[in-house]
Design a protein around this motif. Structure first.
Motif, PDB file in Angstrom:
ATOM      1  N   VAL A 151       8.445  -0.483  -6.542  1.00 57.94           N
ATOM      2  CA  VAL A 151       7.161  -0.331  -7.238  1.00 57.94           C
ATOM      3  C   VAL A 151       6.005  -0.365  -6.244  1.00 57.94           C
ATOM      4  O   VAL A 151       5.049   0.419  -6.354  1.00 57.94           O
ATOM      5  N   ILE A 152       6.075  -1.262  -5.255  1.00 56.43           N
ATOM      6  CA  ILE A 152       4.997  -1.358  -4.261  1.00 56.43           C
ATOM      7  C   ILE A 152       4.832  -0.039  -3.510  1.00 56.43           C
ATOM      8  O   ILE A 152       3.717   0.469  -3.354  1.00 56.43           O
ATOM      9  N   LEU A 153       5.939   0.527  -3.063  1.00 58.63           N
ATOM     10  CA  LEU A 153       5.865   1.788  -2.319  1.00 58.63           C
ATOM     11  C   LEU A 153       5.362   2.919  -3.210  1.00 58.63           C
ATOM     12  O   LEU A 153       4.535   3.739  -2.784  1.00 58.63           O
ATOM     13  N   PHE A 154       5.849   2.957  -4.451  1.00 62.40           N
ATOM     14  CA  PHE A 154       5.416   4.031  -5.356  1.00 62.40           C
ATOM     15  C   PHE A 154       3.933   3.910  -5.698  1.00 62.40           C
ATOM     16  O   PHE A 154       3.198   4.911  -5.679  1.00 62.40           O
ATOM     17  N   LYS A 155       3.487   2.689  -5.999  1.00 63.23           N
ATOM     18  CA  LYS A 155       2.071   2.510  -6.361  1.00 63.23           C
ATOM     19  C   LYS A 155       1.166   2.777  -5.167  1.00 63.23           C
ATOM     20  O   LYS A 155       0.059   3.319  -5.332  1.00 63.23           O
ATOM     21  N   THR A 156       1.606   2.414  -3.961  1.00 63.04           N
ATOM     22  CA  THR A 156       0.813   2.722  -2.772  1.00 63.04           C
ATOM     23  C   THR A 156       0.640   4.227  -2.622  1.00 63.04           C
ATOM     24  O   THR A 156      -0.463   4.727  -2.357  1.00 63.04           O
ATOM     25  N   TRP A 157       1.738   4.952  -2.786  1.00 63.50           N
ATOM     26  CA  TRP A 157       1.671   6.423  -2.712  1.00 63.50           C
ATOM     27  C   TRP A 157       0.811   6.985  -3.840  1.00 63.50           C
ATOM     28  O   TRP A 157      -0.011   7.877  -3.614  1.00 63.50           O
ATOM     29  N   GLN A 158       0.972   6.468  -5.048  1.00 63.82           N
ATOM     30  CA  GLN A 158       0.223   6.984  -6.197  1.00 63.82           C
ATOM     31  C   GLN A 158      -1.275   6.762  -6.040  1.00 63.82           C
ATOM     32  O   GLN A 158      -2.080   7.685  -6.248  1.00 63.82           O
ATOM     33  N   PHE A 159      -1.666   5.567  -5.664  1.00 64.73           N
ATOM     34  CA  PHE A 159      -3.093   5.283  -5.494  1.00 64.73           C
ATOM     35  C   PHE A 159      -3.685   6.099  -4.344  1.00 64.73           C
ATOM     36  O   PHE A 159      -4.806   6.608  -4.460  1.00 64.73           O
ATOM     37  N   SER A 160      -2.959   6.221  -3.244  1.00 64.05           N
ATOM     38  CA  SER A 160      -3.457   6.999  -2.110  1.00 64.05           C
ATOM     39  C   SER A 160      -3.621   8.462  -2.487  1.00 64.05           C
ATOM     40  O   SER A 160      -4.642   9.097  -2.160  1.00 64.05           O
ATOM     41  N   LYS A 161      -2.627   9.011  -3.155  1.00 70.86           N
ATOM     42  CA  LYS A 161      -2.686  10.417  -3.556  1.00 70.86           C
ATOM     43  C   LYS A 161      -3.838  10.674  -4.515  1.00 70.86           C
ATOM     44  O   LYS A 161      -4.628  11.617  -4.330  1.00 70.86           O
ATOM     45  N   ASN A 162      -3.963   9.841  -5.541  1.00 67.43           N
ATOM     46  CA  ASN A 162      -5.013  10.058  -6.531  1.00 67.43           C
ATOM     47  C   ASN A 162      -6.409   9.834  -5.942  1.00 67.43           C
ATOM     48  O   ASN A 162      -7.360  10.526  -6.316  1.00 67.43           O
ATOM     49  N   SER A 163      -6.528   8.878  -5.039  1.00 68.62           N
ATOM     50  CA  SER A 163      -7.828   8.661  -4.388  1.00 68.62           C
ATOM     51  C   SER A 163      -8.237   9.884  -3.578  1.00 68.62           C
ATOM     52  O   SER A 163      -9.403  10.307  -3.600  1.00 68.62           O
ATOM     53  N   TYR A 164      -7.282  10.470  -2.858  1.00 71.38           N
ATOM     54  CA  TYR A 164      -7.572  11.671  -2.069  1.00 71.38           C
ATOM     55  C   TYR A 164      -7.946  12.836  -2.988  1.00 71.38           C
ATOM     56  O   TYR A 164      -8.937  13.544  -2.738  1.00 71.38           O
ATOM     57  N   TYR A 165      -7.167  13.063  -4.033  1.00 73.97           N
ATOM     58  CA  TYR A 165      -7.465  14.153  -4.964  1.00 73.97           C
ATOM     59  C   TYR A 165      -8.821  13.953  -5.634  1.00 73.97           C
ATOM     60  O   TYR A 165      -9.585  14.912  -5.814  1.00 73.97           O
ATOM     61  N   ASN A 166      -9.130  12.717  -6.017  1.00 74.87           N
ATOM     62  CA  ASN A 166     -10.413  12.450  -6.671  1.00 74.87           C
ATOM     63  C   ASN A 166     -11.591  12.734  -5.740  1.00 74.87           C
ATOM     64  O   ASN A 166     -12.610  13.289  -6.174  1.00 74.87           O
ATOM     65  N   ARG A 167     -11.445  12.333  -4.471  1.00 70.13           N
ATOM     66  CA  ARG A 167     -12.529  12.593  -3.524  1.00 70.13           C
ATOM     67  C   ARG A 167     -12.771  14.091  -3.351  1.00 70.13           C
ATOM     68  O   ARG A 167     -13.922  14.552  -3.348  1.00 70.13           O
ATOM     69  N   CYS A 168     -11.676  14.848  -3.211  1.00 69.75           N
ATOM     70  CA  CYS A 168     -11.812  16.295  -3.021  1.00 69.75           C
ATOM     71  C   CYS A 168     -12.423  16.956  -4.258  1.00 69.75           C
ATOM     72  O   CYS A 168     -13.353  17.779  -4.138  1.00 69.75           O
ATOM     73  N   PHE A 169     -11.926  16.607  -5.437  1.00 69.11           N
ATOM     74  CA  PHE A 169     -12.443  17.239  -6.647  1.00 69.11           C
ATOM     75  C   PHE A 169     -13.871  16.791  -6.932  1.00 69.11           C
ATOM     76  O   PHE A 169     -14.709  17.595  -7.367  1.00 69.11           O
ATOM     77  N   HIS A 170     -14.157  15.518  -6.704  1.00 64.37           N
ATOM     78  CA  HIS A 170     -15.489  14.986  -6.972  1.00 64.37           C
ATOM     79  C   HIS A 170     -16.544  15.745  -6.162  1.00 64.37           C
ATOM     80  O   HIS A 170     -17.587  16.148  -6.699  1.00 64.37           O
TER      81      HIS A 170
END
Length: 220
Positions: A28-47
């Motif tokens: 779960v730790i590895l998956f959530k780290t990847w999920q938060f990192s990915k979504n943060s990057y996508y949000n910054r680009c789209f924002h």
């Protein structure tokens, strides 16, 4: 004859359970780290791409590589609702009422879906963090009981005889604590990240609502 389970088997089962807890925690730790990192990057680009667009129509037609992530899906739900409302022309009950309130409801609904996705797995971390020490303690108690039983059968209570089995039994408690600590720390860390994520989504939804209403008022 009553059903008998050897204490050693129970202790081994407790250790295997703690091993499963540990594997689940780090997965779960590895998956959530990847999920938060990915979504943060996508949000910054789209924002950046969304707010740099000259108008709402241009923001609705951004390149596909920029339309990714939670904020992009919230914006997409808003664009779809606006398009469907204009096509329906008030023929359906779901489009009856104040457009601002209805659009806000659609945006909030999508934001809640995104938030649930970001919070998935945190309940498992909290459960492991709270139960692993007790599972380890359960193994320790059974181990001590088994050790005392063997000591009584041997008829000797010297330190050499007592220290070994009881020391082995205490390992279960140590393992339980070692499993619980990362789970609790990760739960608190990801819960805080999820809270910040939710605030960001709510702010974006508010900004989208303001822009969409301003565009309608301007006759776009």
């Amino acid at each position: 004859m009553p059903f008998y389970i050897p204490p050693a088997l129970i202790i081994d089962s407790v250790l295997y359970i703690l091993l499963i807890f540990s594997v689940a925690t780090w997965t779960v730790i590895l998956f959530k780290t990847w999920q938060f990192s990915k979504n943060s990057y996508y949000n910054r680009c789209f924002h950046q791409a969304f707010w740099d667009a000259p108008d709402l129509a241009a923001a609705a037609n951004l390149p596909p590589q920029q339309v990714r992530g939670p904020e992009a899906r919230i914006a997409q739900s808003g664009f779809e609702w606006l398009s469907e409302m204009r096509q329906a022309g008030g023929k359906f009950l779901k489009y009856r009422g104040e457009p601002a309130e209805l659009l806000e409801q659609a945006l909030r609904r999508q934001a809640q879906k995104e938030q649930r996705s970001m919070e998935s797995g945190l309940t498992l971390l909290a459960s492991i963090g709270s139960t692993a020490p007790f599972v380890g303690l359960f193994g320790t108690v059974l181990g001590i009981m088994n050790a005392l039983h063997d000591i009584s059968k041997s008829g000797s209570a010297s330190l050499d005889v007592v220290a070994g089995p009881i020391g082995d039994a205490l390992i279960a408690t140590a393992i339980g604590i070692a499993v619980a600590v990362p789970a609790v720390l990760a739960y608190n860390f990801f819960l805080r990240r999820a809270k910040h994520h939710r605030i960001g989504l709510e702010n974006f939804a508010d900004g989208f609502l303001h822009i969409a209403l301003s565009a309608d008022s301007a006759g776009e």
